[in-house]
Design an enzyme around this catalytic site. Sequence first.
Site, PDB file in Angstrom:
ATOM      1  N   TRP A 156       1.719   6.917  11.645  1.00 36.21           N
ATOM      2  CA  TRP A 156      -0.093   6.858  11.568  1.00 36.21           C
ATOM      3  C   TRP A 156      -0.252   5.784  11.917  1.00 36.21           C
ATOM      4  CZ3 TRP A 156      -2.507   3.590   7.997  1.00 36.21           C
ATOM      5  CH2 TRP A 156      -3.636   3.966   7.614  1.00 36.21           C
TER       6      TRP A 156
ATOM      7  N   TYR B 214      -7.903   6.945  13.020  1.00 37.70           N
ATOM      8  CA  TYR B 214      -7.277   6.402  11.772  1.00 37.70           C
ATOM      9  C   TYR B 214      -8.611   4.883  11.482  1.00 37.70           C
ATOM     10  CZ  TYR B 214      -6.831   1.491  10.972  1.00 37.70           C
ATOM     11  OH  TYR B 214      -7.049   0.046  10.635  1.00 37.70           O
TER      12      TYR B 214
ATOM     13  N   ASN C  95       0.652  -1.377  -0.174  1.00 41.31           N
ATOM     14  CA  ASN C  95       0.075  -0.189   0.403  1.00 41.31           C
ATOM     15  C   ASN C  95       0.185   1.491   0.434  1.00 41.31           C
ATOM     16  OD1 ASN C  95      -2.462   1.200   0.347  1.00 41.31           O
ATOM     17  ND2 ASN C  95      -3.108   0.085   2.150  1.00 41.31           N
TER      18      ASN C  95
ATOM     19  N   ASP D  61      -6.175  -2.978   1.260  1.00 41.23           N
ATOM     20  CA  ASP D  61      -4.666  -3.564   0.427  1.00 41.23           C
ATOM     21  C   ASP D  61      -4.374  -4.332   0.466  1.00 41.23           C
ATOM     22  OD1 ASP D  61      -4.517  -2.719   2.985  1.00 41.23           O
ATOM     23  OD2 ASP D  61      -2.449  -2.560   2.911  1.00 41.23           O
TER      24      ASP D  61
ATOM     25  N   GLU E  37      -8.462 -11.014   9.579  1.00 42.67           N
ATOM     26  CA  GLU E  37      -9.348 -10.118   8.660  1.00 42.67           C
ATOM     27  C   GLU E  37     -10.511 -10.055   8.247  1.00 42.67           C
ATOM     28  OE1 GLU E  37      -6.992  -6.368   9.024  1.00 42.67           O
ATOM     29  OE2 GLU E  37      -8.215  -4.769   9.200  1.00 42.67           O
TER      30      GLU E  37
ATOM     31  N   GLU F 149      -4.719  -3.771  19.238  1.00 38.93           N
ATOM     32  CA  GLU F 149      -3.770  -4.376  18.166  1.00 38.93           C
ATOM     33  C   GLU F 149      -3.057  -3.101  17.824  1.00 38.93           C
ATOM     34  OE1 GLU F 149      -6.133  -4.431  14.426  1.00 38.93           O
ATOM     35  OE2 GLU F 149      -3.990  -4.068  13.588  1.00 38.93           O
TER      36      GLU F 149
ATOM     37  N   ASP G 203      -7.654  -1.940  17.374  1.00 43.18           N
ATOM     38  CA  ASP G 203      -6.901  -1.321  16.408  1.00 43.18           C
ATOM     39  C   ASP G 203      -6.303   0.426  16.530  1.00 43.18           C
ATOM     40  OD1 ASP G 203      -4.435  -0.614  14.934  1.00 43.18           O
ATOM     41  OD2 ASP G 203      -5.398  -1.589  13.375  1.00 43.18           O
TER      42      ASP G 203
ATOM     43  N   HIS H 297      -3.352 -10.089   8.639  1.00 42.54           N
ATOM     44  CA  HIS H 297      -3.503  -8.369   7.986  1.00 42.54           C
ATOM     45  C   HIS H 297      -4.381  -8.934   6.955  1.00 42.54           C
ATOM     46  CE1 HIS H 297      -2.179  -4.552   5.981  1.00 42.54           C
ATOM     47  NE2 HIS H 297      -3.718  -4.473   7.157  1.00 42.54           N
TER      48      HIS H 297
ATOM     49  N   HIS I 192     -15.327  -4.500  10.344  1.00 42.83           N
ATOM     50  CA  HIS I 192     -14.831  -3.556  11.003  1.00 42.83           C
ATOM     51  C   HIS I 192     -16.155  -3.050  11.510  1.00 42.83           C
ATOM     52  CE1 HIS I 192     -10.372  -2.986   9.125  1.00 42.83           C
ATOM     53  NE2 HIS I 192     -10.942  -4.625   9.669  1.00 42.83           N
TER      54      HIS I 192
ATOM     55  N   ARG J  83     -14.131  -5.426  15.110  1.00 43.49           N
ATOM     56  CA  ARG J  83     -13.195  -4.652  15.455  1.00 43.49           C
ATOM     57  C   ARG J  83     -14.068  -3.799  15.467  1.00 43.49           C
ATOM     58  NH1 ARG J  83      -8.264  -1.819  11.959  1.00 43.49           N
ATOM     59  NH2 ARG J  83      -9.957  -0.663  11.697  1.00 43.49           N
TER      60      ARG J  83
ATOM     61  N   HIS K 168      -2.703   1.259  16.199  1.00 37.45           N
ATOM     62  CA  HIS K 168      -3.086   1.898  15.168  1.00 37.45           C
ATOM     63  C   HIS K 168      -0.779   2.675  14.875  1.00 37.45           C
ATOM     64  CE1 HIS K 168      -1.860   2.190  10.755  1.00 37.45           C
ATOM     65  NE2 HIS K 168      -3.078   1.513  10.409  1.00 37.45           N
TER      66      HIS K 168
ATOM     67  N   ARG L  54       0.481 -10.596  13.297  1.00 35.33           N
ATOM     68  CA  ARG L  54      -1.059 -10.631  12.448  1.00 35.33           C
ATOM     69  C   ARG L  54      -0.144 -10.362  10.702  1.00 35.33           C
ATOM     70  NH1 ARG L  54      -5.346  -7.618  11.280  1.00 35.33           N
ATOM     71  NH2 ARG L  54      -4.573  -6.046  10.801  1.00 35.33           N
TER      72      ARG L  54
ATOM     73  N   GLU M 123       0.822  -6.423  11.521  1.00 36.13           N
ATOM     74  CA  GLU M 123       0.554  -6.417   9.744  1.00 36.13           C
ATOM     75  C   GLU M 123       1.787  -5.750   8.680  1.00 36.13           C
ATOM     76  OE1 GLU M 123      -2.786  -4.126  10.487  1.00 36.13           O
ATOM     77  OE2 GLU M 123      -1.593  -2.153   9.729  1.00 36.13           O
TER      78      GLU M 123
HETATM   79  O1  KDG Z   1      -2.018  -0.608   4.690  1.00 36.29           O
HETATM   80  C1  KDG Z   1      -2.034  -0.027   5.492  1.00 36.29           C
HETATM   81  C2  KDG Z   1      -3.637  -0.609   6.063  1.00 36.29           C
HETATM   82  O2  KDG Z   1      -4.396  -2.161   5.763  1.00 36.29           O
HETATM   83  C3  KDG Z   1      -4.076  -0.651   7.141  1.00 36.29           C
HETATM   84  O3  KDG Z   1      -3.385   0.364   8.302  1.00 36.29           O
HETATM   85  C4  KDG Z   1      -5.146  -1.525   7.781  1.00 36.29           C
HETATM   86  O4  KDG Z   1      -4.612  -1.385  10.727  1.00 36.29           O
HETATM   87  C5  KDG Z   1      -4.829  -1.553   9.232  1.00 36.29           C
HETATM   88  C6  KDG Z   1      -6.095  -3.081   9.682  1.00 36.29           C
HETATM   89  O5  KDG Z   1      -6.304  -3.623  10.822  1.00 36.29           O
HETATM   90  O6  KDG Z   1      -5.710  -3.346   8.589  1.00 36.29           O
HETATM   91 MG    MG Z   2      -4.427  -2.593  12.071  1.00 35.16          MG
END
Ligand code: KDG
Ligand code: MG
Length: 404
Positions: free
Chosen positions: A404, A160, A38, A318, A341, A238, A212, A314, A123, A148, A214, A285, A264
């Site tokens: 991020w 996010y 991604n 993407d 997921e 996560e 998550d 994951h 999600h 989630r 993140h 992940r 991930e």
């Molecule tokens: O490419 C990055 C995303 O797939 C990611 O930010 C998604 O954190 C993510 C998730 O748990 O699916």
């Molecule tokens: Mg994630």
Amino acid sequence: MSRIESASVHVTAPGRNYVLLRVETSDGVVGWGDATLNGRELAVASYLRDHVAPLLAGLDATRIEDTWQYLYRGSYWRGGPVAMTAIAAVDMALWDVQGRTLGVPLYQLLGGASRNGCLAYGHATGESVEDLIASVRQHLADGYRAIRVQSAIPGMRDVYGVPRGGAAYEPAVRGARPTEATWDTGAYLRFIPAMFEQVRDAVGPDVPLLHDAHHRLSPREASQLGRSLEPYGLFWLEDVTPVEDQAAFRQIRSSTTVPLAVGEIFSSVWDCKTLIQERLIDFVRASVTHAGGISHMRKLLAFAELYGVRSGMHGATDISPVGIAANLHLGLAINNFGIQEHMPHPPVTSDVFTTAYTFDDGYLRPGEAPGLGVEVDLDAMDRFEYQTAYLPVNRLVDGTVHDW
Ligand code: KDG
Ligand code: MG
């Protein structure tokens, strides 16, 4: 002997950008691999096109492990997301070829099914906690058995995982530069426990809930969040902190009993060896697309099995349907599967990809088609041109670049 006749790289964008590797053998069997990274898609496409595809022609298509080692050890510059995603695509395509040649779904070549299906989590999101609870209820009605939960945070513009105006969430944004989000750790840490309290009150104690973070917290902040969420019985929390420093998880693990999921962005077992061996996490992940393909993920998860760490691969949009199928075949076959997921691709994706995998009653199942069980329409692919898109960049309120 079946030889690799050709290997070609395809970049397409039905809904979002994808990079695919197509391998064709001297017997006319075609296999597909996912090479989507991604926001850095073209780097992997070039790695494959310029440095890998020319080496594949003429190789014995059945020597999957040998080809993996040839590309990994043989490059000298081993590891990293670009190389490992490229190698993953070759590996997936060769396993796909093998399954199609033998006329069996890939999971049969990996030891057969260890379960009836792969438990999936969806999600749920909301711009308010009320919306979030409605989204959780909708997911339950749609058959999900694990969910989630991500919510907007009062006072923060972009958070996010939470789309604006009810649109489907897609982390990469089209445009010449990344968009920028603003992050306030204090507001997040104050809000999330209250959010979980309300969601638990609404849905009861039984629904497995995930969240998550993140990568945004320090180890101390992660410990604080973990402790504050213990009363709500999460399935997992996560990516609480950036994971370059595996040792940081010792501090988190000793401070909270909340189940932890990480990885991930992992490219190989070396990114999580300490985490697994010291039982610092509960779920890993890493996915087939980004961690070296079926061959390497199999080893990674076999290693994790020794320490009671389960898979949580994951599966965001993407990861192309080819990569999702690979996760499912592997997940069905291993003993230490945890959860998968499930972030469904937008409907336009099926203009290019036809999948044998299905989602039903909370479970993803890879299906019985030979190989990975994903057909890719070459002509349709050409209708969807690559468009530059990036993941957002995160800044603190004072402008400092943050994770991020
Ligand atoms: O490419 C990055 C995303 O797939 C990611 O930010 C998604 O954190 C993510 C998730 O748990 O699916
Ligand atoms: Mg994630």
